[in-house]
Design a protein around this motif. Structure first.
Motif, mmCIF file in Angstrom:
data_model
loop_
_atom_site.group_PDB
_atom_site.id
_atom_site.type_symbol
_atom_site.label_atom_id
_atom_site.label_comp_id
_atom_site.label_asym_id
_atom_site.label_seq_id
_atom_site.Cartn_x
_atom_site.Cartn_y
_atom_site.Cartn_z
ATOM 1 N N ILE A 110 11.658 105.688 26.291
ATOM 2 C CA ILE A 110 12.101 104.296 26.082
ATOM 3 C C ILE A 110 12.946 103.829 27.260
ATOM 4 O O ILE A 110 12.814 102.687 27.738
ATOM 5 N N LEU A 111 13.810 104.723 27.758
ATOM 6 C CA LEU A 111 14.645 104.390 28.917
ATOM 7 C C LEU A 111 13.780 104.120 30.152
ATOM 8 O O LEU A 111 14.026 103.153 30.897
ATOM 9 N N LEU A 112 12.757 104.939 30.366
ATOM 10 C CA LEU A 112 11.869 104.761 31.520
ATOM 11 C C LEU A 112 11.112 103.441 31.431
ATOM 12 O O LEU A 112 10.979 102.716 32.429
ATOM 13 N N LEU A 113 10.596 103.108 30.250
ATOM 14 C CA LEU A 113 9.868 101.846 30.095
ATOM 15 C C LEU A 113 10.796 100.642 30.267
ATOM 16 O O LEU A 113 10.388 99.610 30.794
ATOM 17 N N GLY A 114 12.049 100.780 29.834
ATOM 18 C CA GLY A 114 13.020 99.710 30.049
ATOM 19 C C GLY A 114 13.271 99.479 31.535
ATOM 20 O O GLY A 114 13.354 98.332 31.998
ATOM 21 N N ALA A 115 13.374 100.573 32.291
ATOM 22 C CA ALA A 115 13.555 100.460 33.739
ATOM 23 C C ALA A 115 12.338 99.820 34.391
ATOM 24 O O ALA A 115 12.468 99.029 35.341
ATOM 25 N N LEU A 116 11.129 100.130 33.881
ATOM 26 C CA LEU A 116 9.921 99.495 34.403
ATOM 27 C C LEU A 116 9.948 97.994 34.168
ATOM 28 O O LEU A 116 9.552 97.209 35.027
ATOM 29 N N GLY A 117 10.437 97.594 32.998
ATOM 30 C CA GLY A 117 10.562 96.161 32.701
ATOM 31 C C GLY A 117 11.493 95.464 33.673
ATOM 32 O O GLY A 117 11.217 94.340 34.117
ATOM 33 N N VAL A 118 12.596 96.115 34.029
ATOM 34 C CA VAL A 118 13.537 95.547 35.012
ATOM 35 C C VAL A 118 12.859 95.391 36.360
ATOM 36 O O VAL A 118 13.005 94.366 37.043
ATOM 37 N N PHE A 119 12.079 96.405 36.763
ATOM 38 C CA PHE A 119 11.363 96.347 38.043
ATOM 39 C C PHE A 119 10.373 95.179 38.072
ATOM 40 O O PHE A 119 10.304 94.437 39.058
ATOM 41 N N ILE A 120 9.628 94.991 36.991
ATOM 42 C CA ILE A 120 8.662 93.886 36.926
ATOM 43 C C ILE A 120 9.385 92.550 37.003
ATOM 44 O O ILE A 120 8.955 91.629 37.712
ATOM 45 N N LEU A 230 7.790 105.717 35.795
ATOM 46 C CA LEU A 230 8.424 104.968 34.711
ATOM 47 C C LEU A 230 7.452 104.620 33.594
ATOM 48 O O LEU A 230 7.767 104.793 32.408
ATOM 49 N N GLY A 231 6.277 104.128 33.968
ATOM 50 C CA GLY A 231 5.334 103.647 32.960
ATOM 51 C C GLY A 231 4.528 104.749 32.301
ATOM 52 O O GLY A 231 4.455 104.828 31.070
ATOM 53 N N ILE A 232 3.913 105.612 33.116
ATOM 54 C CA ILE A 232 3.016 106.631 32.569
ATOM 55 C C ILE A 232 3.793 107.716 31.829
ATOM 56 O O ILE A 232 3.496 108.029 30.670
ATOM 57 N N LEU A 233 4.785 108.310 32.497
ATOM 58 C CA LEU A 233 5.563 109.348 31.823
ATOM 59 C C LEU A 233 6.387 108.764 30.682
ATOM 60 O O LEU A 233 6.588 109.428 29.656
ATOM 61 N N GLY A 234 6.842 107.513 30.833
ATOM 62 C CA GLY A 234 7.579 106.872 29.745
ATOM 63 C C GLY A 234 6.709 106.677 28.518
ATOM 64 O O GLY A 234 7.101 107.014 27.393
ATOM 65 N N THR A 235 5.509 106.136 28.716
ATOM 66 C CA THR A 235 4.583 105.915 27.595
ATOM 67 C C THR A 235 4.174 107.236 26.959
ATOM 68 O O THR A 235 4.151 107.377 25.728
#
Length: 293
Positions: A110-120, A230-235
């Protein structure tokens, strides 16, 4: 189909070249890694799941970006140096920290996907403030359809479906190769699977470099590495916890050394020259030689 459709969708909405490279193209070309990691993790092959991402990140820099640079040297966009590369390097260190705890767990995902959202968000907010022109020559043929949105969406979905099937077959075949040859699943994930899933990045970056679109070629690689971590390992971690398995720490630290080295090469002179491309390629040859040994 996925990349062509996704780029066409972005064009319809007037997204900038760098934003396309960092998100649409990089995420699209990373779709095989996502399908492979999910399929592998669900089958308990954590070595293949983590290895495909780590190996793909290494191949993206040491092989694909190196080849693109040899084809055509490129100046470096300031945003890549100030925002995107630091995010790529930081995400790698976060990955090492999570693996150091023993496993990438659901809350890590969840933390990794949140960071991906910030990057986008940062990418598109910057693109909105400083838009640049889209180069239709990037795509081998003009964007599909007659200006509508239906055909690009159909192509994108069809590409996702094909990649899902391909990811399933690739994992099964890779695990079978490991069993038949006695080679560890970690090595198969770091080499065969990683290079195989990086072929879309290779195609997109070389086409972009040959046509003079440095923002696409470089953005594709940097964005792909960010999405991989962030996205792949996060998901995947949200679906099932991930352990490093047979992935050695020397390989993980090599990935980080290559990432930091790329930043330094880009920072010096604000340009990727052919000589720097040779340095990256030699580093990748050294990595493969040690892995095989």
């Amino acid at each position: 189909m996925l990349v062509r459709g996704a780029v066409a969708v972005a064009v319809r909405f007037g997204v900038s070249v760098l934003a396309i490279g960092l998100t649409v193209v990089s995420f699209g070309t990373s779709a095989p890694e996502l399908m492979v990691a999910l399929n592998a993790a669900l089958r308990g092959a954590n070595d293949v799941a983590v290895g495909s991402v780590v190996g793909s990140n290494i191949a993206n820099i040491g092989l694909i970006l190196a080849l693109a640079t040899l084809i055509r040297p490129a100046a470096i966009n300031r945003k890549i140096l100030r925002i995107d590369l630091p995010i790529m390097v930081s995400s790698g260190f976060v990955l090492l920290w999570m693996l150091g705890t023993g496993a990438i767990r659901q809350w890590h995902g969840i933390l990794l996907l949140g960071a991906l959202g910030v990057f986008i968000y940062l990418t598109f907010s910057h693109a909105h403030r400083r838009p640049d022109a889209y180069h239709p020559e990037l795509v081998a043929t003009p964007p599909p359809g007659n200006g509508g949105i239906v055909m690009p969406i159909v192509l994108t979905l069809a590409g996702c479906l094909a990649l899902a099937v391909g990811g399933h077959l690739l994992v099964d075949a890779a695990v079978e190769i490991a069993l038949l040859t006695g080679v560890s699943q970690a090595v198969i994930g770091l080499t065969v699977v990683a290079i195989g899933t990086s072929l879309p990045e290779l195609a997109a970056s070389i086409v972009a470099a040959a046509r003079g679109h440095a923002d696409i070629a470089i953005g594709n690689i940097v964005g792909s590495n960010i999405f991989n971590t962030l996205g792949i390992l996060g998901t995947t971690a949200i679906v099932t916890p991930l352990t490093p398995g047979g992935i050695s720490w020397s390989v993980l630290w090599f990935m980080m050394a290559l990432s930091v080295g790329l930043y330094l090469l880009m920072f010096i002179g604000r340009r990727l020259t052919r000589a720097k491309g040779v340095v990256l390629l030699l580093a990748y040859v050294y990595y493969i030689a040690n892995l095989v040994h």
